[in-house]
Design an enzyme around this catalytic site. Structure first.
Site, PDB file in Angstrom:
ATOM      1  N   GLY A  11      18.557   0.024  10.779  1.00 35.74           N
ATOM      2  CA  GLY A  11      17.297   0.731  10.961  1.00 35.74           C
ATOM      3  C   GLY A  11      16.639   0.341  12.263  1.00 35.74           C
ATOM      4  O   GLY A  11      15.417   0.234  12.357  1.00 35.74           O
ATOM      5  N   ALA A  12      17.456   0.150  13.302  1.00 33.35           N
ATOM      6  CA  ALA A  12      16.961  -0.426  14.557  1.00 33.35           C
ATOM      7  C   ALA A  12      16.622   0.610  15.613  1.00 33.35           C
ATOM      8  O   ALA A  12      16.317   0.252  16.747  1.00 33.35           O
ATOM      9  CB  ALA A  12      18.003  -1.393  15.117  1.00 33.35           C
ATOM     10  N   SER A  14      14.069   2.679  15.524  1.00 30.02           N
ATOM     11  CA  SER A  14      12.627   2.899  15.618  1.00 30.02           C
ATOM     12  C   SER A  14      11.908   1.901  14.721  1.00 30.02           C
ATOM     13  O   SER A  14      12.540   1.119  13.997  1.00 30.02           O
ATOM     14  CB  SER A  14      12.257   4.336  15.206  1.00 30.02           C
ATOM     15  OG  SER A  14      12.596   4.568  13.843  1.00 30.02           O
ATOM     16  N   GLY A  15      10.577   1.931  14.761  1.00 33.78           N
ATOM     17  CA  GLY A  15       9.757   1.173  13.821  1.00 33.78           C
ATOM     18  C   GLY A  15       9.985  -0.323  13.855  1.00 33.78           C
ATOM     19  O   GLY A  15      10.185  -0.936  14.908  1.00 33.78           O
ATOM     20  N   ILE A  16       9.960  -0.924  12.650  1.00 38.37           N
ATOM     21  CA  ILE A  16      10.100  -2.370  12.513  1.00 38.37           C
ATOM     22  C   ILE A  16      11.423  -2.856  13.088  1.00 38.37           C
ATOM     23  O   ILE A  16      11.482  -3.887  13.765  1.00 38.37           O
ATOM     24  CB  ILE A  16       9.986  -2.770  11.029  1.00 38.37           C
ATOM     25  CG1 ILE A  16       8.565  -2.537  10.530  1.00 38.37           C
ATOM     26  CG2 ILE A  16      10.382  -4.229  10.827  1.00 38.37           C
ATOM     27  CD1 ILE A  16       8.419  -2.740   9.032  1.00 38.37           C
ATOM     28  N   GLY A  17      12.499  -2.105  12.830  1.00 41.92           N
ATOM     29  CA  GLY A  17      13.813  -2.531  13.303  1.00 41.92           C
ATOM     30  C   GLY A  17      13.888  -2.618  14.816  1.00 41.92           C
ATOM     31  O   GLY A  17      14.398  -3.597  15.366  1.00 41.92           O
ATOM     32  N   SER A 132       9.008  -4.118   0.122  1.00 41.91           N
ATOM     33  CA  SER A 132       7.657  -3.582   0.188  1.00 41.91           C
ATOM     34  C   SER A 132       6.857  -4.208  -0.938  1.00 41.91           C
ATOM     35  O   SER A 132       7.370  -5.038  -1.698  1.00 41.91           O
ATOM     36  CB  SER A 132       7.682  -2.054   0.053  1.00 41.91           C
ATOM     37  OG  SER A 132       6.377  -1.520   0.177  1.00 41.91           O
ATOM     38  N   TYR A 157      11.146   5.494  -4.273  1.00 39.36           N
ATOM     39  CA  TYR A 157      10.997   4.514  -3.196  1.00 39.36           C
ATOM     40  C   TYR A 157      10.611   3.145  -3.764  1.00 39.36           C
ATOM     41  O   TYR A 157      11.207   2.123  -3.405  1.00 39.36           O
ATOM     42  CB  TYR A 157       9.947   4.985  -2.199  1.00 39.36           C
ATOM     43  CG  TYR A 157       9.625   3.968  -1.137  1.00 39.36           C
ATOM     44  CD1 TYR A 157      10.476   3.759  -0.059  1.00 39.36           C
ATOM     45  CD2 TYR A 157       8.464   3.199  -1.219  1.00 39.36           C
ATOM     46  CE1 TYR A 157      10.189   2.810   0.921  1.00 39.36           C
ATOM     47  CE2 TYR A 157       8.168   2.249  -0.242  1.00 39.36           C
ATOM     48  CZ  TYR A 157       9.037   2.062   0.814  1.00 39.36           C
ATOM     49  OH  TYR A 157       8.742   1.116   1.764  1.00 39.36           O
TER      50      TYR A 157
END
Length: 289
Positions: A11-12, A14-17, A132, A157
């Site tokens: 998940g790299a 965008s975002g946290i990744g 989460s 989720y």
């Protein structure tokens, strides 16, 4: 920091990744990027000058191929950060026959971890799960992991994030004595596009709040702030710095606020059920002790 590590971040793109990968690269680690979107992943890869692998977790053949490529390129892996995932909207079945949220958020990272297990154990690696809050998660039913009954995107989720925690505790139970460590964490209310496909009114309301500058500053953290805990776990050493098998929030081990999160029998059952569902995707050799 003296110890430089080989760190795989899913998940790299965008975002946290992407934020975590950028920080880890800046700190001198060998960072390996994994993402679903080829253009976005290439943008991050080119900026950092590191290796990147495209894999769609909604396809198990791509997950298995990814594992093979990582094993060949990196015989030693210090950290596997299972960060890919999201809230994926209306109920959709993957080409593999699983509900998409369940597969992308739990089953695919489970498969990737299992296929890399020999390398991870030999490397005495850490496996980090981006989870989460599970305060409002509906109970997990091992006989309905695909949510055939009464599907709701938010509930699916929440269940997958609870599954991340259970996977972490069972991974710790099975393999910590062999040298593997595992942790899950809640990054806070991070402003990313993870819920962009969701249709439930409450999620749309949250996304609307995120579009209002004043509310955004009060209610949400930036991807960089959310990534700080992943970076802390990845750079730290299990034992002195953090406890294997634990769930973290704001750099502290906390008890997840859900009655099933500490259910050892459920964690074991989820592992066994996941292996049953994956079937021939898993190696036929005898399980490690």
């Amino acid at each position: 920091m003296a110890t430089k590590k080989v760190i795989v971040v899913t998940g790299a793109s965008s975002g946290i990744g992407a934020a975590a990968a950028t920080r880890l690269h800046r700190d001198g680690h060998t960072v390996v990027l994994v993402g679903r979107s080829s253009p976005r992943l290439e943008a991050v890869r080119a900026e950092l000058g590191v290796d990147g692998y495209v894999a769609d977790f909604a396809r198990l053949d791509e997950v298995a191929d990814l594992a093979g490529r990582l094993r060949a390129a990196y015989p030693h892996i210090d950290v596997l950060a299972n960060n890919a995932g999201g809230m994926l909207g209306a109920r959709t079945m993957t080409v593999d026959g699983f509900e998409k949220t369940f597969q992308v958020n739990h089953l695919a990272p489970f498969l990737l971890t299992r296929l890399l297990l020999d390398t991870l154990v030999a490397s005495r690696a850490s496996v980090i799960q981006t989870s989460s809050t599970v305060r409002f998660a509906k109970p997990i039913d091992l006989d309905d992991l695909d949510h055939d009954r009464n599907f709701d995107a938010v509930d699916a989720y929440g269940a997958s994030k609870l599954e991340n925690i259970l996977f972490t505790t069972e991974l710790h139970r099975r393999f910590h004595d062999s040298g593997l460590s595992a942790a899950s964490f809640y990054p806070g209310n991070v402003l990313t596009n993870f819920g962009s496909e969701a249709t439930k009114p409450v999620i749309r309301a949250v996304l609307f709040a995120a579009s209002v500058p004043g509310l955004r500053r009060v209610l949400f953290s930036t991807p960089e702030q959310g990534a700080s805990q992943l970076v802390w776990l990845a750079e730290g050493t299990p034992g002195p710095d953090w406890q294997s098998g634990a769930y973290y929030y704001k750099h502290k081990a906390v008890r997840p606020n859900h009655p099933q999160a500490a259910d050892a029998d459920l964690a074991r059952g989820l592992w066994e059920r996941s292996e049953q569902l994956l079937g021939t995707w898993l190696p036929s050799r005898k399980e490690l002790p």
